[in-house]
Write an enzyme that holds these catalytic residues in place. Structure first.
Site, PDB file in Angstrom:
ATOM      1  N   ASP A 301      -5.390  18.300  46.932  1.00  0.00           N
ATOM      2  CA  ASP A 301      -4.128  18.547  47.620  1.00  0.00           C
ATOM      3  C   ASP A 301      -4.459  18.780  49.094  1.00  0.00           C
ATOM      4  O   ASP A 301      -5.622  18.882  49.501  1.00  0.00           O
ATOM      5  CB  ASP A 301      -3.375  19.739  47.001  1.00  0.00           C
ATOM      6  CG  ASP A 301      -1.885  19.708  47.364  1.00  0.00           C
ATOM      7  OD1 ASP A 301      -1.491  18.938  48.271  1.00  0.00           O
ATOM      8  OD2 ASP A 301      -1.094  20.455  46.754  1.00  0.00           O
TER       9      ASP A 301
HETATM   10  C1  NOJ Z   1       1.075  19.519  49.643  1.00  0.00           C
HETATM   11  C2  NOJ Z   1       1.811  19.570  48.331  1.00  0.00           C
HETATM   12  O1  NOJ Z   1       1.345  20.649  47.560  1.00  0.00           O
HETATM   13  C3  NOJ Z   1       1.678  18.301  47.522  1.00  0.00           C
HETATM   14  O2  NOJ Z   1       2.549  18.378  46.436  1.00  0.00           O
HETATM   15  C4  NOJ Z   1       1.947  17.092  48.362  1.00  0.00           C
HETATM   16  O3  NOJ Z   1       1.824  15.934  47.566  1.00  0.00           O
HETATM   17  C5  NOJ Z   1       0.988  17.065  49.530  1.00  0.00           C
HETATM   18  N1  NOJ Z   1       1.197  18.256  50.340  1.00  0.00           N
HETATM   19  C6  NOJ Z   1       1.163  15.827  50.395  1.00  0.00           C
HETATM   20  O4  NOJ Z   1       2.318  15.908  51.125  1.00  0.00           O
END
Ligand code: NOJ
Length: 772
Positions: A301
């Protein structure tokens, strides 16, 4: 604004809902990895291998690096030199770019300028639609209809791929038991079976029947794993999850995604029992790779690799990169730590190059499977026409109607239930901050949706009842508002015959990532507005717009009709009017327990019994597991939802009173019927309606305590007035399985109770004995 008349919503558009009229159980979720298709196609291997042989170490590392090149949605890396990096083959994937022109421009740099011409993979958070925004995922799940979810994901894939995006960071399949956590809006709620069914449906929809079709995009099941168990419902917080709980509740929706062929998985932010999920060899290597055979990409993530430092398991970037990579993360989203350190870690012998090769193979395999090498560019002339197709809007409207949950419908002035409304001469006052908030209707993660495309509720209502019959006042804002505005709204209510109040949270700012709330009631002065409007004595219909259940005990006591509308998406207005006027009969049911008070959280139906459960006959006894100032039960249980008609359930009947565990065990994961269970369900009202019939099981006497009820099957049944249908569930062996005290999935001798019921709190159970 593109609008389509209601008559085009012909039966074929709604086909999804009719097709779902089948029993759904563990047997409906793929139990095996797909073979020969997508990333598992062995014919890709020679192509991957031949390219890998040509790559330098730096080029290999480049394939494990991903950046956001558009709107940031988190802390930045400080890098902006992507063009230069692309030409050097130092970037594998970019995200947050969302027009065909931009993706093609970046792609040209990678394909034309880099030494090996390896295309880049473009990603985006396409969560519940791209331009055609569907209801929020929590609402989509409330349809209990995987076909609707699959259709919505297919539309999203078609629209997103028309801009060159071939990777969505969806589905979010985190089990969520605590509505303080703002991201509960993004998932399918608290149940592992429903969560698994929806997880597989999203993957099928996004990835289509072939990954190399130009309108297929790869899915990314996230956030692996346990992110929804954030302590105290505070986003990004740590989790403590036993292996048993992980396996029985949190892992199944991920396994369903893997078995449906999801080409990627995102590792989560949270620590699990002290080990961050983005450096966790147990979940990433043991379970995901070894036990499930996952061959796709594990993507971190956003900066979750750099976050190993504040987590406290790495004191510098190099250690963070090493622990994440050795822990099983292939690709670094936005940290830049793989770019900075992986090559040096290989050269110093801390990471074997063979492991880098394996991770690069996984990335290249996905790129080959998508056909990116053959067709790296997208046809810019087709971009606009892919968006907002009439059939897509039809699906969005149907999904919105099917997702709304009727929570209360008490008699109005003429002794009949207040809803549905009839088209008469009554003057209606439409009051509340969410009555005309198009942006909120899109919920969190709006993709490329434009609030101008949203079917406005006031416009649709005006069309329905005529301008002369509609009075309007905002009353208050979601947060804040003046006494004058409240008084003006009350004056408007006094002039009307009926009030529709549109209250709740704001879709974008109060739900989704980083929007945990410690107080989950109506925000701001909305409660005050509600009480003053109800005090006028006018009949009130309350529409609740939210990304989570909201604690509103006063409303449930004093307001006759309450509809949970969630955030319904682009067709909000038309779906709301059709529902309020009975052109659509609500059939949605809750996928999360609706609490009375935030102090009950985490509150979920499939909890364990304590050693001192409350005896319903003597609820006030002391020294039992209860609160001294609140009931234990939710306001509305998991699985609850009313209809404009009513249904009566007969007793649950089982085809056998005894089952042998030793006969069931070899059948685990193989489908087939081990027990038929039936009940008669009758439509006792005056309207045709659809009822989601639920089947629950409890096991007692097992090695590990099992929940007081667990959903094992469900079916949507259409019934005409006074019609009775016998609903039969042919249960697979998995309906009686558990993760035992050795963390093995098995069937044990037990006393089983089986219920066919309208929700998780009602029904008359039947006993079955499972003998060794
Ligand atoms: C952080 C988020 O937790 C995740 O769900 C998302 O896909 C990513 N950012 C990318 O934007």
């Amino acid at each position: 604004m593109l609008k389509i008349p209601v008559f085009i919503f012909s039966a074929w558009l709604l086909r999804g809902s009719f097709m779902a009229a089948q029993v759904i159980s563990q047997a409906s979720i793929p139990a095996q990895l797909p073979s020969g298709a997508g990333i598992y196609d062995p014919s890709l291997n020679p192509k991957v291998q031949s390219l890998l042989r040509k790559m330098t170490l730096d080029e290999k590392v480049g394939q494990l690096v991903q950046y956001s090149a558009g709107q940031p949605t988190g802390p930045g890396t400080g890098r902006t030199d992507y063009e230069d990096m692309l030409a050097k083959g130092q970037i594998s994937a970019l995200f947050n770019i969302s027009t065909a022109k931009e993706t093609n421009a970046y792609q040209r740099l990678a394909v034309e300028k880099s030494r090996l011409h390896i295309p880049i993979l473009f990603g985006l958070d396409v969560i519940h639609g791209f331009r055609t925004e569907f209801p929020i995922p929590l609402a989509l799940a409330s349809t209990w209809d995987p076909q609707i979810v699959e259709n919505a994901a297919r539309v999203a894939a078609k629209e997103a791929s028309a801009t060159g995006i071939r990777w969505t960071f969806s589905p979010m399949v985190d089990i969520a038991r605590d509505p303080r956590w703002g991201r509960i809006t993004e998932g399918a709620g608290e149940d592992p079976l429903l969560g698994s069914v929806m997880s597989a449906a999203y993957v099928r929809g996004y990835q289509g029947s072939r990954l190399d079709a130009p309108d297929s995009i790869i899915a990314c099941a996230k956030h692996y794993v346990g992110y929804g168990a954030a302590e105290a419902g505070r986003d990004y917080n740590s989790t403590e999850i036993s292996e048993h709980t992980l396996r029985q509740y949190y892992l199944p929706p991920f396994q369903a995604a893997v078995n449906a062929g999801s080409a990627s998985i995102m590792s989560a932010f949270n620590a699990i029992n002290g080990v961050p999920a983005s450096a966790n060899p147990f979940t990433l290597k043991q379970v995901l790779r070894k036990e499930w055979g996952f061959k796709g990409i594990v993507d971190s993530d956003w900066t979750s690799i750099a976050e190993l430092i504040p987590h406290g398991i790495a004191n510098d970037g190099s250690t963070a990169a090493r622990k994440a990579f050795s822990g099983g993360v292939d690709m670094d989203m936005a940290s830049s730590l793989y770019h900075d350190h992986l090559a040096a870690l290989v050269k110093s012998g801390k990471i074997p190059v063979e492991e880098i090769d394996e991770a690069v193979r996984r990335v290249l395999r996905v790129k080959f499977a998508l056909g990116l090498f053959e067709r790296p560019y997208v046809d810019e002339s087709r971009e606009a026409s892919a968006m907002l197709q009439p059939s897509s809007l039809g699906l969005a409207q149907n999904a919105a109607e099917r997702s709304m949950v009727l929570l209360k419908n008490a008699p109005g002035p003429n002794a009949a239930p207040l809803l549905p409304l009839s088209k008469d001469d009554r003057a209606i006052a439409l009051i509340g901050p969410l009555a005309d908030d198009s942006s909120s209707m899109l919920g969190a993660w709006q993709g490329l949706a434009d609030s101008k495309d949203v079917a406005s509720f006031p416009v649709a209502l005006t069309k329905q009842i005529g301008e002369d019959h509609l009075l309007r006042a905002k009353g208050v804002n979601v947060i804040g508002g003046s006494d004058e505005d409240i008084n003006a709204a009350v004056a408007i209510a006094n002039k009307a015959d009926l009030v529709i109040l549109a209250l709740g949270e704001s879709g974008g700012e109060m739900t989704g990532e980083a929007t945990s709330r410690a107080h989950i009631g109506l925000p701001g002065r909305q409660q005050e507005l509600l009480e003053k409007v109800v005090a006028t004595g006018k009949p009130v219909v309350l529409l609740v717009f939210s990304g989570r259940p909201l604690t509103m005990p006063w409303a449930f006591q004093h307001v006759p009709a309450v509809l949970a509308a969630w955030f319904p998406g682009i067709e909000a207005g038309s779906a709301l009017v059709r529902t309020l006027y009975g052109e659509s009969n609500p059939s949605g049911k809750l996928v999360v327990s609706w609490p009375r008070d935030v102090g009950q959280e985490p509150l979920y139906y499939n909890a364990l019994s304590t050693g001192r459960p409350i005896d319903p006959a003597t609820p006030d006894n002391n020294y039992v597991s209860r609160y001294i100032d609140e009931q234990n039960t939710p306001q509305f249980p998991f699985g609850f939802g009313l209809s404009y008609t009513s249904f009566k359930y007969g007793a649950t009947r089982v085809a056998a009173k005894q089952l042998k565990a030793s006969h069931l065990m070899p059948k685990l994961g193989n489908g087939g019927t081990v027990l038929s269970v039936s009940a008669d369900v009758t439509n006792t009202g005056q309207r045709a309606g659809e009822e989601i019939v639920e089947l629950y099981v409890r096991l007692e006497g097992t090695s590990v305590a099992q929940p007081v009820r667990a959903l094992k099957a469900f079916e949507q049944v259409a019934l005409n007035p006074h019609e009775t249908k016998t609903v039969t569930f042919n249960l697979p062996a998995d309906a009686f399985a558990l993760w035992n005290d050795q963390n093995k999935y098995t069937v044990e001798a037990a006393k089983a109770t089986v219920w066919i019921s309208p929700d998780s709190a009602r029904g008359e159970g039947a006993a079955v004995e499972i003998i060794p």
